[in-house]
Each structure stands twice: as C-alpha cells, then as structure tokens.
Motif scaffolding. Sequence first.
Motif, short mmCIF file in Angstrom:
data_model
loop_
_atom_site.label_atom_id
_atom_site.label_comp_id
_atom_site.label_asym_id
_atom_site.label_seq_id
_atom_site.Cartn_x
_atom_site.Cartn_y
_atom_site.Cartn_z
N THR A 1 -52.40 0.21 -41.49
CA THR A 1 -52.51 -0.32 -40.13
C THR A 1 -52.84 0.77 -39.12
O THR A 1 -53.71 0.59 -38.26
CB THR A 1 -51.19 -1.02 -39.72
OG1 THR A 1 -50.93 -2.09 -40.62
CG2 THR A 1 -51.28 -1.57 -38.30
N VAL A 2 -52.17 1.92 -39.20
CA VAL A 2 -52.43 2.97 -38.22
C VAL A 2 -53.82 3.57 -38.42
O VAL A 2 -54.45 4.03 -37.47
CB VAL A 2 -51.34 4.07 -38.24
CG1 VAL A 2 -50.01 3.52 -37.79
CG2 VAL A 2 -51.23 4.75 -39.59
N GLN A 3 -54.33 3.51 -39.66
CA GLN A 3 -55.72 3.92 -39.87
C GLN A 3 -56.67 2.91 -39.22
O GLN A 3 -57.64 3.28 -38.56
CB GLN A 3 -56.04 4.04 -41.36
CG GLN A 3 -57.48 4.50 -41.61
CD GLN A 3 -57.94 4.32 -43.04
OE1 GLN A 3 -57.11 4.17 -43.94
NE2 GLN A 3 -59.23 4.36 -43.26
N ASP A 4 -56.39 1.62 -39.40
CA ASP A 4 -57.23 0.57 -38.80
C ASP A 4 -57.27 0.69 -37.28
O ASP A 4 -58.26 0.32 -36.65
CB ASP A 4 -56.71 -0.81 -39.20
CG ASP A 4 -56.92 -1.12 -40.67
OD1 ASP A 4 -57.72 -0.42 -41.31
OD2 ASP A 4 -56.27 -2.05 -41.18
N HIS A 5 -56.19 1.21 -36.69
CA HIS A 5 -56.14 1.40 -35.23
C HIS A 5 -56.64 2.77 -34.79
O HIS A 5 -56.46 3.15 -33.63
CB HIS A 5 -54.70 1.18 -34.74
CG HIS A 5 -54.29 -0.26 -34.72
ND1 HIS A 5 -54.50 -1.08 -33.64
CD2 HIS A 5 -53.69 -1.03 -35.65
CE1 HIS A 5 -54.05 -2.29 -33.90
NE2 HIS A 5 -53.55 -2.29 -35.12
N ALA A 6 -57.28 3.48 -35.71
CA ALA A 6 -57.91 4.79 -35.44
C ALA A 6 -56.91 5.85 -34.98
O ALA A 6 -57.26 6.78 -34.27
CB ALA A 6 -59.03 4.64 -34.41
N GLU B 1 -58.80 10.22 -44.56
CA GLU B 1 -58.37 11.46 -45.23
C GLU B 1 -56.91 11.78 -44.93
O GLU B 1 -56.15 12.16 -45.81
CB GLU B 1 -59.26 12.62 -44.77
CG GLU B 1 -58.92 13.94 -45.44
CD GLU B 1 -59.81 15.07 -44.97
OE1 GLU B 1 -59.65 16.20 -45.48
OE2 GLU B 1 -60.66 14.85 -44.10
N GLU B 2 -56.51 11.59 -43.67
CA GLU B 2 -55.12 11.84 -43.29
C GLU B 2 -54.19 10.82 -43.94
O GLU B 2 -53.08 11.14 -44.36
CB GLU B 2 -54.97 11.81 -41.78
CG GLU B 2 -53.56 12.04 -41.26
CD GLU B 2 -53.04 13.45 -41.50
OE1 GLU B 2 -51.87 13.71 -41.17
OE2 GLU B 2 -53.79 14.29 -42.03
N ARG B 3 -54.65 9.57 -44.01
CA ARG B 3 -53.83 8.53 -44.66
C ARG B 3 -53.57 8.90 -46.12
O ARG B 3 -52.43 8.79 -46.60
CB ARG B 3 -54.55 7.18 -44.59
CG ARG B 3 -53.73 6.01 -45.13
CD ARG B 3 -54.56 4.74 -45.16
NE ARG B 3 -55.56 4.79 -46.21
CZ ARG B 3 -55.36 4.40 -47.47
NH1 ARG B 3 -54.18 3.92 -47.85
NH2 ARG B 3 -56.32 4.48 -48.36
N VAL B 4 -54.59 9.34 -46.82
CA VAL B 4 -54.44 9.73 -48.22
C VAL B 4 -53.44 10.88 -48.34
O VAL B 4 -52.56 10.88 -49.21
CB VAL B 4 -55.80 10.11 -48.83
CG1 VAL B 4 -55.61 10.76 -50.20
CG2 VAL B 4 -56.69 8.87 -48.94
N ARG B 5 -53.56 11.88 -47.46
CA ARG B 5 -52.65 13.02 -47.51
C ARG B 5 -51.20 12.57 -47.31
O ARG B 5 -50.29 12.99 -48.03
CB ARG B 5 -53.03 14.04 -46.43
CG ARG B 5 -52.21 15.33 -46.49
CD ARG B 5 -52.58 16.27 -45.36
NE ARG B 5 -52.00 15.83 -44.11
CZ ARG B 5 -50.76 16.13 -43.70
NH1 ARG B 5 -49.98 16.89 -44.47
NH2 ARG B 5 -50.30 15.69 -42.55
N LEU B 6 -50.98 11.69 -46.34
CA LEU B 6 -49.63 11.22 -46.05
C LEU B 6 -49.07 10.38 -47.19
O LEU B 6 -47.88 10.48 -47.52
CB LEU B 6 -49.63 10.42 -44.75
CG LEU B 6 -49.89 11.23 -43.48
CD1 LEU B 6 -50.19 10.31 -42.30
CD2 LEU B 6 -48.69 12.11 -43.15
N LEU B 7 -49.92 9.57 -47.82
CA LEU B 7 -49.46 8.76 -48.94
C LEU B 7 -49.09 9.63 -50.14
O LEU B 7 -48.11 9.35 -50.85
CB LEU B 7 -50.53 7.74 -49.35
CG LEU B 7 -50.76 6.58 -48.39
CD1 LEU B 7 -51.79 5.61 -48.96
CD2 LEU B 7 -49.47 5.83 -48.08
#
Length: 309
Positions: free
Chosen positions: A233-238, A243-249
């Motif tokens: 969701t936070v990626q969808d909201h820019a 890349e940051e989402r993958v790192r956090l996951l």
Amino acid sequence: MFVSIIVPNYNHAPYLAERIDSILAQTHQQFELILLDDCSTDDSRAVLERYRHHPRVNQVVFNTENSGTTFKQWAKGIELAQYEWIWLAESDDWCEPTLLETLIAGITPATCIAFCMSVAIKGNDILYVNQSKFLHQTLRGLDFVRERMLRITAISNASQAIFRKEVYYKIDKSFTTYKFSGDYLFWMLVAQHGEVYIAGKYLNYFRKHDKDVTSPSLKNGQAYREYLRIMRTVQDHAIISDEERVRLLILKFNELLWDNRVEELYRKEISALYHADLGNQLFSTRTYQLMGKRSYAKVLLHRLFSTKQ
C-alpha cells in the motif's frame, strides 16, 4: 484550539477509570470526550455510564455487535467528532495532565500530526520507551515516515498522538480492515498531508497486559502477514519505491526467521507468503548481505524443501 477525544473501548473495564480521569485532568480543557464501547463482555458499560453526564463528555455509544477491529471504532469516532483535532486515547492507557497542552503548543497551520514520547508499561515494569534526540522537532511528513517509521516505529501507540481531522478524509481507509497493524498504516498515510511535530517529553503511558492485541498477533504471526499488505500500500501511494519495499520485506522476513514468539506452524505459513512475494529476489547477493549467513541458509533450506514437496 478544540480537540475531540475518542476512547474506543473493548473489555478494558479495569483500566477505564484511570484512562478517562487522566483525560479529564488535562490542563488544556477545550475538548469534547466521546466514549465508545465495542460490545464488551466485562463491566465496561457500567464504568462508562458513570461518566455519561460529565460536562466534557459529549457522547457515550455502545455497539450492539462487535466490530472485529479497533480501527473500525477509530473511524466511527472520527465521524462523530466535531472538532478540528482528534486524539485517539486508547482505553487501557493513561497520560500526564500536560499531554494536550504540550502537543498543541507545537502545532502550526502545516501540522497534520503532533506526538510525544511514550512509555510501555507492564505491571510496575518499564518495557521500553520511545526516544527523541530533541525536545522539539518538526519534520516534513514524507521525511518523517522514511526516517522514523519504516524500520523504527516512532508512533508505537495511538494515545501519544493527535492529528488534524480533515486529513482523515484524504487518506486510504483500508487501515480499518486490519486486525493488528492498521495504526502503522494510518500514521504513515496521514503524515503525507503536512508536517509532523515531535515533542521529546514522556507524557503517555502505554499499558501492556494479557488482554491487549499484541501478544496473540505475534503468536500467530498476524503482524508479519499484515506487513506485506502495508508495504504494498505505501508503495502504491509513492511513499516508497519498489526497491525499498523489497529491502524492507527482506529485513522483516529476517526478523520472522528468528522471532520465537511466532509458533512454528505459523512461521512456515508466513515464510511461504514472503517467498511468494519476493520470488527470486530472495536469492541474491543483496539478500545475503542484508540477512547474513545464518538467515540466508534458512531461506535456502525453505526453498529446497518446498521444491521437493
């Protein structure tokens, strides 16, 4: 400045009086108090009824059916609120008399959230505290999220914060569908609509006990499941990049692998979800560097055994 204070309660009868009394004792007295009960099965109703005719209490609302999540109660209370600023004062917490006064003093026309430091208490033990390097600080909303929310959750308890009501109508309401982490998503979305004021004073007490939602949500891994949804969701909201989402996951998955609070059955189920989401990105030099040798070996073993099955 007037504040609408919402107390969403479910089965917190032993703590309600202290919670409400700490609100009524605020040095800033320009507020209305809205008391909500989500069909409690304990003596909560009797406690709340004692406050019905207090001059600061505007509404006392009892649900006839349990909503299933406190975040639906948040939304209900916000809709009932008549003032510009909202304080979601959780029913099992309490606070210092100067909480509202301190937060209001730091508000500007650009502020969307103001919060203080919080102390997590269990019985007579201090479990942990929020920390700030400054007595006062203001950050742009996006900077606040990236610096203070993605890895270390600065707002760990709703009772430590107030927010501007008009922003609620601008954000994604999917936070109401969460059981455990809806607040985490809520604060990140609200922060995008202005500045965040941070008071370094310890004014809020976050009570941990056997009836809170944290323990069962950690045991069954719900927090890890919901984190996957939130990052999308936070990626969808820019707010973050892919890349940051993958790192956090990857970092979150690493936590899961060593979190002894999660039962093994649930750990396996949730590991499969992270494998499915991250795919081949889990098997990279970057993942090895982020996780370390021991965790990376666990990831490889999971892939090996799941392939054989």
